[in-house]
Design a protein around this motif. Sequence first.
Motif, PDB file in Angstrom:
ATOM      1  N   PRO A   8       0.729  -1.300   0.012  1.00 36.54           N
ATOM      2  CA  PRO A   8       0.095  -0.010   0.076  1.00 36.54           C
ATOM      3  C   PRO A   8       0.800   1.179  -0.088  1.00 36.54           C
ATOM      4  O   PRO A   8       2.006   0.969   0.450  1.00 36.54           O
ATOM      5  N   PRO A   9       0.351   2.332  -0.773  1.00 33.54           N
ATOM      6  CA  PRO A   9       1.065   3.427  -0.607  1.00 33.54           C
ATOM      7  C   PRO A   9       1.617   4.230   0.891  1.00 33.54           C
ATOM      8  O   PRO A   9       0.557   4.018   1.791  1.00 33.54           O
ATOM      9  N   SER A  10       2.424   4.805   1.093  1.00 33.10           N
ATOM     10  CA  SER A  10       2.625   5.307   2.171  1.00 33.10           C
ATOM     11  C   SER A  10       1.703   6.766   2.713  1.00 33.10           C
ATOM     12  O   SER A  10       1.717   6.809   3.945  1.00 33.10           O
ATOM     13  N   GLU A  11       1.600   7.174   1.652  1.00 35.22           N
ATOM     14  CA  GLU A  11       0.325   8.125   1.906  1.00 35.22           C
ATOM     15  C   GLU A  11      -0.564   7.950   0.753  1.00 35.22           C
ATOM     16  O   GLU A  11      -0.344   8.033  -0.436  1.00 35.22           O
ATOM     17  N   TRP A  12      -2.054   7.986   1.088  1.00 34.18           N
ATOM     18  CA  TRP A  12      -2.966   7.734   0.572  1.00 34.18           C
ATOM     19  C   TRP A  12      -3.567   9.195  -0.302  1.00 34.18           C
ATOM     20  O   TRP A  12      -3.561  10.100   0.467  1.00 34.18           O
ATOM     21  N   ASN A  13      -3.968   9.080  -1.659  1.00 30.44           N
ATOM     22  CA  ASN A  13      -4.457  10.241  -2.127  1.00 30.44           C
ATOM     23  C   ASN A  13      -5.667   9.842  -3.093  1.00 30.44           C
ATOM     24  O   ASN A  13      -5.817   8.576  -3.030  1.00 30.44           O
ATOM     25  N   ARG A  14      -6.295  10.709  -3.570  1.00 30.19           N
ATOM     26  CA  ARG A  14      -7.573  10.159  -4.247  1.00 30.19           C
ATOM     27  C   ARG A  14      -7.298   9.267  -5.417  1.00 30.19           C
ATOM     28  O   ARG A  14      -8.074   8.566  -5.701  1.00 30.19           O
ATOM     29  N   HIS A  15      -6.056   9.342  -5.975  1.00 35.88           N
ATOM     30  CA  HIS A  15      -5.728   8.300  -7.094  1.00 35.88           C
ATOM     31  C   HIS A  15      -5.528   7.182  -6.550  1.00 35.88           C
ATOM     32  O   HIS A  15      -5.875   6.198  -7.178  1.00 35.88           O
ATOM     33  N   SER A  16      -4.592   6.986  -5.487  1.00 32.39           N
ATOM     34  CA  SER A  16      -4.185   5.701  -5.007  1.00 32.39           C
ATOM     35  C   SER A  16      -5.302   5.071  -4.637  1.00 32.39           C
ATOM     36  O   SER A  16      -5.477   3.920  -4.529  1.00 32.39           O
ATOM     37  N   ILE A  17      -6.514   5.695  -3.737  1.00 32.31           N
ATOM     38  CA  ILE A  17      -7.613   5.111  -3.237  1.00 32.31           C
ATOM     39  C   ILE A  17      -8.581   4.490  -4.259  1.00 32.31           C
ATOM     40  O   ILE A  17      -8.854   3.399  -4.344  1.00 32.31           O
ATOM     41  N   LYS A  18      -8.679   5.505  -5.471  1.00 30.74           N
ATOM     42  CA  LYS A  18      -9.294   4.815  -6.543  1.00 30.74           C
ATOM     43  C   LYS A  18      -9.027   3.656  -7.214  1.00 30.74           C
ATOM     44  O   LYS A  18      -9.234   2.737  -7.520  1.00 30.74           O
ATOM     45  N   THR A  19      -7.356   3.792  -7.158  1.00 31.07           N
ATOM     46  CA  THR A  19      -6.712   2.379  -7.867  1.00 31.07           C
ATOM     47  C   THR A  19      -7.049   1.171  -6.926  1.00 31.07           C
ATOM     48  O   THR A  19      -7.276   0.054  -7.620  1.00 31.07           O
ATOM     49  N   GLU A  20      -7.033   1.401  -5.843  1.00 32.17           N
ATOM     50  CA  GLU A  20      -7.100   0.272  -4.747  1.00 32.17           C
ATOM     51  C   GLU A  20      -8.560  -0.190  -4.926  1.00 32.17           C
ATOM     52  O   GLU A  20      -8.629  -1.506  -4.826  1.00 32.17           O
ATOM     53  N   VAL A  21      -9.494   0.696  -5.028  1.00 33.62           N
ATOM     54  CA  VAL A  21     -10.637   0.120  -5.183  1.00 33.62           C
ATOM     55  C   VAL A  21     -10.953  -0.609  -6.384  1.00 33.62           C
ATOM     56  O   VAL A  21     -11.539  -1.854  -6.375  1.00 33.62           O
ATOM     57  N   HIS A  22     -10.424  -0.213  -7.466  1.00 36.76           N
ATOM     58  CA  HIS A  22     -10.585  -0.840  -8.584  1.00 36.76           C
ATOM     59  C   HIS A  22      -9.718  -2.181  -8.735  1.00 36.76           C
ATOM     60  O   HIS A  22     -10.031  -3.326  -9.350  1.00 36.76           O
ATOM     61  N   GLY A  25     -11.628  -5.163  -7.336  1.00 43.94           N
ATOM     62  CA  GLY A  25     -12.694  -5.660  -7.984  1.00 43.94           C
ATOM     63  C   GLY A  25     -13.974  -4.867  -7.723  1.00 43.94           C
ATOM     64  O   GLY A  25     -15.109  -5.367  -8.101  1.00 43.94           O
ATOM     65  N   MET A  26     -13.905  -3.399  -7.026  1.00 40.49           N
ATOM     66  CA  MET A  26     -14.992  -2.977  -6.657  1.00 40.49           C
ATOM     67  C   MET A  26     -15.210  -1.614  -7.402  1.00 40.49           C
ATOM     68  O   MET A  26     -14.127  -1.360  -8.302  1.00 40.49           O
ATOM     69  N   SER A  27     -16.342  -1.004  -7.319  1.00 44.36           N
ATOM     70  CA  SER A  27     -16.443   0.430  -8.118  1.00 44.36           C
ATOM     71  C   SER A  27     -16.768   1.176  -7.072  1.00 44.36           C
ATOM     72  O   SER A  27     -17.556   0.979  -5.834  1.00 44.36           O
ATOM     73  N   LEU A  28     -16.639   2.682  -7.035  1.00 48.92           N
ATOM     74  CA  LEU A  28     -17.061   3.555  -6.134  1.00 48.92           C
ATOM     75  C   LEU A  28     -18.655   3.797  -6.037  1.00 48.92           C
ATOM     76  O   LEU A  28     -19.101   3.783  -5.012  1.00 48.92           O
ATOM     77  N   SER A  29     -19.130   3.669  -7.063  1.00 41.86           N
ATOM     78  CA  SER A  29     -20.638   3.493  -7.209  1.00 41.86           C
ATOM     79  C   SER A  29     -21.195   2.301  -6.484  1.00 41.86           C
ATOM     80  O   SER A  29     -22.155   2.466  -5.743  1.00 41.86           O
TER      81      SER A  29
END
Length: 107
Positions: A8-22, A25-29
């Motif tokens: 996992p990234p040492s510091e999360w940001n919106r891009h890394s969170i979205k990447t982790e969600v995908h 196998g999940m989606s934000l919606s």
Amino acid sequence: MTAEEQRPPSEWNRHSIKTEVHRRGMSLSGIARDAGLAESACRLALMGMNRKGADAIAEALEIPFDTLFPKDMFVRSRSSHSKPNSKASKKSRQKGSGIAGDGEAAA
């Protein structure tokens, strides 16, 4: 996948969170729907505009909220922002209480 890609990234940001969600196998919606929120809630959360969506993302990823989101992103909700009440400082326009001594004659 290499160990570097799985760490996992040492510091999360919106891009890394979205990447982790995908990556999982999940989606934000889908996360928002599962949490009973509007489909846009998790997308708005990544911009710091929906705390419930952010909570849903953290729960779905099983990562503590404080780890996933920067500390200054969700400091206070909109309703907790202190707004000066301009009416509170002005003298009331209603008729006086009728008590003698406050500049008006008692009727």
